[in-house]
Design a protein around this motif. Structure first.
Motif, short mmCIF file in Angstrom:
data_model
loop_
_atom_site.label_atom_id
_atom_site.label_comp_id
_atom_site.label_asym_id
_atom_site.label_seq_id
_atom_site.Cartn_x
_atom_site.Cartn_y
_atom_site.Cartn_z
N ASP A 62 -20.66 -9.76 -11.25
CA ASP A 62 -20.85 -11.14 -11.68
C ASP A 62 -19.61 -11.98 -11.37
OD1 ASP A 62 -23.31 -10.45 -12.56
OD2 ASP A 62 -22.97 -10.91 -14.68
N ALA A 63 -18.44 -11.37 -11.58
CA ALA A 63 -17.20 -12.11 -11.29
C ALA A 63 -17.08 -12.40 -9.80
CB ALA A 63 -15.99 -11.29 -11.77
N ARG A 64 -17.49 -11.42 -8.99
CA ARG A 64 -17.44 -11.64 -7.54
C ARG A 64 -18.39 -12.76 -7.13
NH1 ARG A 64 -17.25 -5.91 -7.19
NH2 ARG A 64 -19.49 -5.85 -6.82
N SER A 65 -19.59 -12.75 -7.73
CA SER A 65 -20.57 -13.77 -7.39
C SER A 65 -20.03 -15.16 -7.72
CB SER A 65 -21.87 -13.50 -8.15
OG SER A 65 -22.83 -14.49 -7.86
N GLU A 66 -19.41 -15.30 -8.88
CA GLU A 66 -18.84 -16.59 -9.28
C GLU A 66 -17.70 -16.99 -8.34
OE1 GLU A 66 -17.65 -16.35 -13.31
OE2 GLU A 66 -19.68 -15.99 -14.09
N ARG A 67 -16.88 -16.00 -7.98
CA ARG A 67 -15.73 -16.29 -7.11
C ARG A 67 -16.20 -16.67 -5.70
NH1 ARG A 67 -11.06 -18.54 -6.20
NH2 ARG A 67 -9.59 -17.33 -4.97
N LEU A 68 -17.23 -16.00 -5.22
CA LEU A 68 -17.74 -16.31 -3.88
C LEU A 68 -18.25 -17.75 -3.80
CD1 LEU A 68 -19.63 -12.99 -3.05
CD2 LEU A 68 -17.69 -13.93 -1.79
N GLN A 69 -18.82 -18.23 -4.91
CA GLN A 69 -19.32 -19.59 -4.93
C GLN A 69 -18.18 -20.61 -4.89
OE1 GLN A 69 -22.50 -20.26 -4.63
NE2 GLN A 69 -23.12 -18.12 -4.80
N GLU A 70 -16.99 -20.19 -5.31
CA GLU A 70 -15.84 -21.09 -5.33
C GLU A 70 -15.15 -21.19 -3.97
OE1 GLU A 70 -14.60 -19.92 -9.95
OE2 GLU A 70 -13.32 -19.37 -8.25
N LEU A 71 -15.32 -20.16 -3.13
CA LEU A 71 -14.58 -20.09 -1.87
C LEU A 71 -15.34 -20.78 -0.74
CD1 LEU A 71 -13.45 -16.37 -2.10
CD2 LEU A 71 -12.07 -18.40 -2.60
N GLU A 72 -14.59 -21.24 0.26
CA GLU A 72 -15.18 -21.88 1.43
C GLU A 72 -14.46 -21.41 2.68
OE1 GLU A 72 -14.93 -26.06 0.99
OE2 GLU A 72 -16.36 -26.19 -0.69
N ALA A 73 -15.21 -21.31 3.78
CA ALA A 73 -14.60 -20.97 5.06
C ALA A 73 -13.58 -22.04 5.42
CB ALA A 73 -15.66 -20.85 6.13
N GLY A 74 -12.43 -21.61 5.92
CA GLY A 74 -11.36 -22.53 6.28
C GLY A 74 -10.28 -22.64 5.24
N GLN A 75 -10.57 -22.19 4.00
CA GLN A 75 -9.56 -22.23 2.95
C GLN A 75 -8.42 -21.26 3.26
OE1 GLN A 75 -12.18 -21.59 -0.61
NE2 GLN A 75 -10.78 -23.04 -1.58
N VAL A 76 -7.22 -21.64 2.87
CA VAL A 76 -6.07 -20.73 2.94
C VAL A 76 -5.76 -20.29 1.51
CG1 VAL A 76 -3.63 -20.50 3.51
CG2 VAL A 76 -5.14 -21.82 5.01
N VAL A 77 -5.78 -18.99 1.28
CA VAL A 77 -5.59 -18.43 -0.06
C VAL A 77 -4.53 -17.34 -0.01
CG1 VAL A 77 -7.93 -18.95 -0.84
CG2 VAL A 77 -7.46 -16.78 0.29
N THR A 78 -4.00 -17.02 -1.16
CA THR A 78 -3.02 -15.94 -1.29
C THR A 78 -3.69 -14.75 -1.98
OG1 THR A 78 -1.17 -17.49 -1.41
CG2 THR A 78 -0.78 -15.26 -2.21
N GLY A 79 -3.45 -13.57 -1.45
CA GLY A 79 -4.05 -12.36 -2.02
C GLY A 79 -3.08 -11.20 -1.99
N ARG A 80 -3.60 -10.06 -2.44
CA ARG A 80 -2.78 -8.83 -2.50
C ARG A 80 -3.48 -7.72 -1.74
NH1 ARG A 80 -2.87 -4.51 -5.85
NH2 ARG A 80 -4.51 -5.52 -7.07
N VAL A 81 -2.74 -7.03 -0.88
CA VAL A 81 -3.30 -5.93 -0.10
C VAL A 81 -3.63 -4.77 -1.04
CG1 VAL A 81 -2.88 -4.27 1.77
CG2 VAL A 81 -1.98 -6.59 1.94
N VAL A 82 -4.90 -4.34 -1.01
CA VAL A 82 -5.33 -3.26 -1.91
C VAL A 82 -5.68 -1.97 -1.16
CG1 VAL A 82 -6.13 -4.81 -3.72
CG2 VAL A 82 -7.71 -4.16 -1.90
N ASN A 83 -5.91 -2.06 0.14
CA ASN A 83 -6.26 -0.84 0.89
C ASN A 83 -6.05 -1.09 2.37
OD1 ASN A 83 -7.13 1.79 1.24
ND2 ASN A 83 -9.28 1.25 1.36
N LEU A 84 -5.66 -0.03 3.08
CA LEU A 84 -5.46 -0.09 4.53
C LEU A 84 -6.31 0.98 5.20
CD1 LEU A 84 -1.56 -0.42 4.62
CD2 LEU A 84 -3.22 -2.25 4.93
N THR A 85 -6.98 0.60 6.27
CA THR A 85 -7.78 1.54 7.05
C THR A 85 -7.39 1.42 8.51
OG1 THR A 85 -9.57 -0.04 7.51
CG2 THR A 85 -9.71 1.19 5.44
#
Length: 426
Positions: free
Chosen positions: A203-226
């Motif tokens: 549910d939290a992801r669904s709400e967050r996805l609705q807030e985001l838009e292509a082209g936005q610049v955001v800050t995040g944290r690396v959680v996994n590397l493949t």
């Protein structure tokens, strides 16, 4: 005055007769509802002692909260219980061997928590709960005064791909942490309260996805590397930076540039809400290495670079700014190698000459053959001086091979001693 939970008898009593009755006679003319185990009564606190609480519940006898029940109450809860306050209580034993009505504050509070859990289930409400223990099947969490359970399949805090041998270790690290959860099953009769972190995260992801838009610049944290990219948490939802979009220079593996826990700024390239997929781009917001390269170099200049990729038709070399050029096999013939892989490795340092720059296509043409032996020797000398200072520098085997080949004697030439001058015999 009538007392709680009492109803008048059907026998008619005059006011004069009622006023002349003593207390025992008064009790006889009222019918009382006998309490039953599990019943919730409302009591008024009469007295608070160290090992018991006495309450008036409107019956023939006062209700007693025993020391055992008091010890199960939340810490310092009893300090808030004062004479005169009303509270719900749960009937444990209508009358014990001493004829006392034994009740529980703790059980009544638990029933309120069961009602709350049912409300959360009915309304699909997200709540918080602290992890108090783990076992083979999942985690135990504290939901107010109740103990809830989160099965392994509903724990999102466990990274995907964790081996069974490390599963318990990872879960142990969650003990004491507070998680966002959804109530997914309530069975009070079976003392069964099941919660899900996965449902809450969804549910939290669904709400967050609705807030985001292509082209936005955001800050995040690396959680996994493949091998193919890096996953970044951008506020409760993960996106992926494909390896080709991590940096302007060639990246062999994401771990060469990023580490788990790193804070990174990225651009959102695309969002697929239905599939919950977000494509991120780090390279797009980094300074363009081409601009720095154009300012620093011109055709004909020497350039020290690092080999970033070795292919059948040549090697790619990165300039200090990160811009990359190609040394084609036709411009490394002095090395005498049958394939580029015979002489070069990723990460090698190499001295090359810039023989062509195409600004429109951002192509850089490099050459090893156009670097003289003297230039290679001077460059290697400076590197040896740097090594003497303890500075860690990349391998330069290709340039060393050119110098070594120039200094080697020509094995195909024979000399003949005539007794006078030395003659070269072909």
């Amino acid at each position: 005055m009538l007392v709680m939970n009492a109803t008048p008898t059907d026998v008619e009593v005059s006011d004069d007769d009622f006023n002349n009755m003593d207390f025992a006679q008064m009790l006889e003319v009222y019918n009382y509802d006998e309490p039953t185990r599990g019943q919730i009564l409302t009591g008024t606190v009469l007295e608070v002692r160290r090992d018991e609480v006495i309450l008036d519940v409107g019956l023939k006898r006062d209700a007693i909260v025993t020391r055992k029940d008091i010890t199960r109450l939340p810490e310092n809860y009893l300090d808030s219980v004062k004479p005169g306050m009303e509270m719900p209580i749960y009937v444990l034993r209508p009358y014990d061997e001493d004829g006392e009505l034994v009740v529980s504050i703790n059980k009544a509070l638990e029933l309120e928590d069961w009602k709350l859990a049912q409300e959360y289930l009915d309304n699909d409400t997200t709540t918080e709960a602290r992890v108090v223990d783990v076992n083979k099947g999942g985690m135990l969490v504290r939901f107010h005064r109740l103990m809830g359970f989160v099965p392994n399949s509903h724990i999102e805090s466990i990274p995907s791909g964790v081996s069974p041998s490390r599963l318990r270790e990872v879960k142990d690290e969650l003990v004491g942490k507070t998680l966002q959860l959804k109530v997914i099953q309530v069975e009070q009769a079976r003392n069964r309260l099941i919660l899900s972190e996965r449902a809450a995260r969804r549910d939290a992801r669904s709400e967050r996805l609705q807030e985001l838009e292509a082209g936005q610049v955001v800050t995040g944290r690396v959680v996994n590397l493949t091998n193919f990219g890096a996953f970044v948490d951008i506020g409760g939802v993960d996106g992926m930076i494909h390896i080709s979009n991590i940096d302007h220079r060639h990246v062999a593996h994401p771990a060469d540039v990023l580490s788990v826990g790193d804070e990174v700024k990225v651009r959102i390239d695309s969002i697929d809400v239905d599939r919950e997929r977000i494509a991120l781009n780090r390279k797009a917001i980094l300074p363009d290495p081409w601009d720095a390269f154009i300012e620093a170099y011109n055709p004909g200049d020497l350039m020290e670079g690092l080999v970033t990729n070795v292919v059948d038709f040549g090697v790619f070399v990165a300039a200090p700014s990160g811009a990359q050029g190609l040394v084609h096999t036709s411009r490394m013939e002095n090395l005498g190698a049958s394939t580029p892989a015979d002489m070069f490795r990723e990460g090698d340092a190499v001295l090359v000459r810039i023989v062509g720059i195409d600004p429109e296509r951002k192509h850089i043409e490099l050459s090893v053959d156009d670097v003289t032996v003297a230039e290679q020797e001077e460059w290697l000398f400076r590197r040896r001086e740097a090594e003497g200072t303890g500075e860690e520098i990349p391998n330069a085997s290709a340039s060393q091979a050119i110098v070594d080949a120039d200094e080697a004697p020509d094995a195909a030439v024979d000399t003949v001693d005539t007794g006078e001058d030395t003659v070269v015999a072909e």
